[in-house]
Each structure stands twice: as structure tokens, then as C-alpha cells.
Scaffold this active site. Structure first.
Site, PDB file in Angstrom:
ATOM      1  CE1 TYR A 156     -20.453  82.570   8.200  1.00 25.40           C
ATOM      2  CE2 TYR A 156     -19.646  83.532  10.240  1.00 25.40           C
ATOM      3  CZ  TYR A 156     -19.985  82.417   9.498  1.00 25.40           C
ATOM      4  OH  TYR A 156     -19.857  81.157  10.045  1.00 25.40           O
ATOM      5  CE  LYS A 160     -23.287  80.934   9.603  1.00 26.77           C
ATOM      6  NZ  LYS A 160     -23.982  79.714   9.179  1.00 26.77           N
TER       7      LYS A 160
HETATM    8  N1  LIG Z   1     -15.628  76.264   9.898  1.00 25.41           N
HETATM    9  C1  LIG Z   1     -15.840  77.086  10.905  1.00 25.41           C
HETATM   10  O1  LIG Z   1     -14.930  77.535  11.628  1.00 25.41           O
HETATM   11  C2  LIG Z   1     -17.264  77.497  11.210  1.00 25.41           C
HETATM   12  C3  LIG Z   1     -17.519  78.241  12.371  1.00 25.41           C
HETATM   13  C4  LIG Z   1     -18.813  78.607  12.674  1.00 25.41           C
HETATM   14  C5  LIG Z   1     -19.846  78.238  11.831  1.00 25.41           C
HETATM   15  N2  LIG Z   1     -19.587  77.535  10.704  1.00 25.41           N
HETATM   16  C6  LIG Z   1     -20.706  77.193   9.831  1.00 25.41           C
HETATM   17  O2  LIG Z   1     -20.749  75.802   9.608  1.00 25.41           O
HETATM   18  C7  LIG Z   1     -21.339  75.567   8.345  1.00 25.41           C
HETATM   19  C8  LIG Z   1     -20.465  74.615   7.527  1.00 25.41           C
HETATM   20  O3  LIG Z   1     -19.179  75.116   7.431  1.00 25.41           O
HETATM   21  P1  LIG Z   1     -18.095  74.306   6.618  1.00 25.41           P
HETATM   22  O4  LIG Z   1     -16.808  75.051   6.733  1.00 25.41           O
HETATM   23  O5  LIG Z   1     -18.119  72.868   6.976  1.00 25.41           O
HETATM   24  O6  LIG Z   1     -18.686  74.557   5.131  1.00 25.41           O
HETATM   25  P2  LIG Z   1     -18.279  73.925   3.721  1.00 25.41           P
HETATM   26  O7  LIG Z   1     -18.092  75.046   2.753  1.00 25.41           O
HETATM   27  O8  LIG Z   1     -17.197  72.941   3.870  1.00 25.41           O
HETATM   28  O9  LIG Z   1     -19.601  73.126   3.366  1.00 25.41           O
HETATM   29  C9  LIG Z   1     -20.763  73.745   2.935  1.00 25.41           C
HETATM   30  C10 LIG Z   1     -21.321  72.946   1.764  1.00 25.41           C
HETATM   31  O10 LIG Z   1     -22.512  73.596   1.343  1.00 25.41           O
HETATM   32  C11 LIG Z   1     -22.591  73.493  -0.071  1.00 25.41           C
HETATM   33  N3  LIG Z   1     -23.462  74.565  -0.540  1.00 25.41           N
HETATM   34  C12 LIG Z   1     -23.193  75.895  -0.531  1.00 25.41           C
HETATM   35  N4  LIG Z   1     -24.245  76.575  -1.027  1.00 25.41           N
HETATM   36  C13 LIG Z   1     -25.180  75.646  -1.362  1.00 25.41           C
HETATM   37  C14 LIG Z   1     -26.481  75.742  -1.922  1.00 25.41           C
HETATM   38  N5  LIG Z   1     -27.023  76.922  -2.241  1.00 25.41           N
HETATM   39  N6  LIG Z   1     -27.184  74.601  -2.130  1.00 25.41           N
HETATM   40  C15 LIG Z   1     -26.646  73.396  -1.817  1.00 25.41           C
HETATM   41  N7  LIG Z   1     -25.414  73.251  -1.273  1.00 25.41           N
HETATM   42  C16 LIG Z   1     -24.692  74.368  -1.054  1.00 25.41           C
HETATM   43  C17 LIG Z   1     -21.167  73.599  -0.561  1.00 25.41           C
HETATM   44  O11 LIG Z   1     -21.010  72.989  -1.844  1.00 25.41           O
HETATM   45  C18 LIG Z   1     -20.392  72.874   0.534  1.00 25.41           C
HETATM   46  O12 LIG Z   1     -20.139  71.525   0.196  1.00 25.41           O
HETATM   47  C19 LIG Z   1     -21.551  76.928   7.693  1.00 25.41           C
HETATM   48  O13 LIG Z   1     -22.895  77.333   7.929  1.00 25.41           O
HETATM   49  C20 LIG Z   1     -20.598  77.812   8.450  1.00 25.41           C
HETATM   50  O14 LIG Z   1     -20.988  79.152   8.459  1.00 25.41           O
HETATM   51  C21 LIG Z   1     -18.320  77.152  10.370  1.00 25.41           C
END
Ligand SMILES: NC(=O)c1ccc[n+]([C@@H]2O[C@H](COP(=O)([O-])OP(=O)(O)OC[C@H]3O[C@@H](n4cnc5c(N)ncnc54)[C@H](O)[C@@H]3O)[C@@H](O)[C@H]2O)c1
Length: 276
Positions: A156, A160
Site C-alpha cells: 500500500y 501510494k
Molecule cells: N479511509 C482512510 O483512512 C484513507 C486514508 C488515506 C487514503 N485513503 C484512500 O482513499 C480512497 C478511498 O478510500 P475509502 O475507504 O473511501 O474506500 P472504499 O473502499 O470505501 O471505496 C472504494 C470504492 O472503489 C470501488 N472499487 C475498488 N476497485 C475498483 C475497480 N477496480 N473498479 C471500480 N471500482 C472499484 C469499491 O467497490 C469501493 O466502492 C482509497 O484510495 C484509499 O486508499 C483512505
């Protein structure tokens, strides 16, 4: 008025991963409230169906990890395509392991979920914008784990970090077409599926100067700024949305006291209890 620059009226913006009910959904809502036509992309139909936005919405079920999925998304975008928010990604429980034990399958899965589609969806969007004559904006959600180390989360963290390098390179190459490319380094954000941080507010703020976890709207606000003309002179940038967590070295504790300082006079001065 300068606030007019926030508006996205008449512009089409694609949001990948819009259906998660977390960061993607908040980003879709933010650009929709600013007037954009939103192309919401997810591979999960139920999550897509649950999206409700105030403005025009095109739902596209696609796997953006495939060339066909990428093409389907760009083909479905109506009107003048202006923007892309790359949200698809995540930190899954099986991706946590010491680097010594990290398997090839885990590595491939982490990079597939967090890196490869960012390149190829951004490329497809940029090609369309160039055909239209230029003018666009791309924002990618990275993580604090891409800016500093991500121990026991090597796939990851590497992915990133790579999207930040990609952001800078694309910003340099595509500036001539009026396409800006920026990223957000999100910290610990409360979302339906976040696995890496505690939900208990008493511990959730540890190491965060603002004392709390972030919300999806905290991230969406930064995305809206970067994608809009308010950020018209910003490209290749990484905007931290982490409550200040990246700004504090491990050399300072949660009270901002330098951990190596034991001199009672200095500690008294820092604590305001010194008499001189
Ligand atoms: N939640 C945190 O603390 C956090 C922190 C830093 C960064 N992020 C980043 O933020 C982003 C979103 O996080 P989140 O927790 O809201 O994610 P999430 O899992 O809730 O949402 C991601 C969505 O992407 C969809 N998805 C996954 N692979 C796919 C594909 N190949 N094609 C189409 N759709 C696809 C999934 O179905 C899901 O609905 C991510 O990139 C994550 O790394 C999150």
C-alpha cells in the site's frame, strides 16, 4: 468574485470509486454541489445504486483495472469532460504483513488496487481532454503512507508513494494542454471500510495535532479546491489532509514535548512553570 472559481457548471467530472459511501461518495457530492455533471464509477452495482446527488449523475458500473473498463468510463462521460478524481484504492486486511513475509500475490493485489488504474484512467481522460482542445483537472487520493513510511503495509505504502511520483510526472507532461494534476495525502479518515485506525475517539486522535480522525468531507473539500479553478495555478502538488499528523516528527510526543529533552529547566520553560 473569486468564489465563482469554485463552480464546475457545465463540466463533466468522473469520480472513480464513488460508491463506497466514504471518500469517493463525498467527492462526488462535493463536485455535484459545485455544478458538475458527475460520472460515478464503481464495480459494485449496489453501491452505485445507493449514490444520490443534487445534480446530473451518470452511473457507470466498470472495473477500471481493465482496459475495457477504462474505455467504458470515458465513453460514458457526456458533454465536455473536464475532471477526474481517482479514488479507487484502499488498505485491505490481507495486505498487512512484515515486508519479510510479504507475498507476490499480496504485492500485485495492493498495486493493482492502488496504482495501475490511476495511470490508465488518467491517460484515457487526458487523451479525451486533449482531443477537446485542452483544459482539465485530475486529483488523486493518496495517503500519508505514501509520503512517509508505511511499516507492515509495504505494498500500500509503495503504491501510494508511486501515485505521487505519477502525479508530478503527469503534471509536467500535461501542463501544456492546460491539464492540472494534483494529489491529496489523506490521513486517518473515518469511512465505512477503513481498517487501519481505531474508531474509539479517545485513541483515534493520537499523533494528530488536530486531535481527531478526518471525515470524508474533509478530503472532499481539498479535492474540490484542487479540481476547481480556485487552484488554477497549482499543479503537481500534494495537499496533506491529515490533521497535521505529517508535520510532527516522532521526536515530539503528543503534547509537542521533544522526547529527548530531559533538562528540567528547559521542560519548565516549555511548560510555562519556569520562574525566569
Ligand atoms: N479511509 C482512510 O483512512 C484513507 C486514508 C488515506 C487514503 N485513503 C484512500 O482513499 C480512497 C478511498 O478510500 P475509502 O475507504 O473511501 O474506500 P472504499 O473502499 O470505501 O471505496 C472504494 C470504492 O472503489 C470501488 N472499487 C475498488 N476497485 C475498483 C475497480 N477496480 N473498479 C471500480 N471500482 C472499484 C469499491 O467497490 C469501493 O466502492 C482509497 O484510495 C484509499 O486508499 C483512505
Amino acid at each position: 468574485m473569486i468564489t465563482d472559481r469554485l463552480r464546475l457548471d457545465g463540466r463533466t467530472v468522473i469520480v472513480s470509486g464513488a460508491g463506497g459511501g466514504g471518500i469517493g461518495t463525498s467527492c462526488a457530492r462535493a463536485v455535484s454541489e459545485a455544478g458538475a455533471v458527475v460520472v460515478a464509477v464503481d464495480r459494485d452495482q449496489d453501491r452505485l445504486d445507493a449514490i444520490e446527488l443534487p445534480g446530473e449523475l451518470v452511473r457507470v458500473r466498470a472495473d477500471i483495472g481493465t482496459p475495457e473498463g477504462v474505455q467504458a468510463v470515458v465513453d460514458a462521460a457526456p458533454g465536455t469532460l473536464f475532471g477526474l478524481v481517482n479514488v479507487v484504492g484502499g488498505s485491505l486486511i490481507p495486505h498487512w504483513a512484515p515486508a519479510l513475509d510479504f507475498g507476490r500475490e499480496q504485492w500485485d493485489a495492493a498495486l493493482d488496487l492502488n496504482l495501475h488504474h490511476v495511470m490508465f484512467l488518467s491517460q484515457a481522460v487526458a487523451r479525451r481532454i486533449v482531443e477537446q482542445g485542452g483544459d482539465g483537472s485530475i486529483v488523486t487520493i493518496s495517503s500519508t503512507g505514501g509520503v512517509v513510511a508505511a511499516p507492515y503495509h509495504v505494498g500500500y505504502g509503495t503504491a501510494k508513494a508511486a501515485v505521487l511520483g505519477l502525479t508530478r510526472t503527469l503534471a509536467l507532461e500535461w501542463g501544456r494542454y492546460g491539464i492540472r494534476v494534483n494529489a491529496v495525502a489523506a490521513g486517518s479518515i473515518t469511512t465505512p471500510r477503513a481498517t487501519s485506525a481505531p474508531q474509539d475517539p479517545a485513541v483515534a486522535g493520537r499523533g494528530v495535532p488536530l486531535g481527531r480522525r478526518g471525515t470524508p468531507d474533509d478530503v472532499a473539500g481539498a479535492v474540490l479546491f484542487l479540481i476547481s479553478d480556485l487552484a488554477a495555478y497549482t499543479t503537481g502538488a500534494v495537499l496533506p489532509v491529515e490533521g497535521g499528523a505529517l508535520q510532527r516528527l516522532g521526536l515530539f510526543d503528543d503534547e509537542n514535548i521533544p522526547v529527548h529533552v530531559t533538562n528540567p529547566q528547559i521542560l519548565a520553560r516549555i511548560n510555562g512553570t519556569s520562574e525566569n
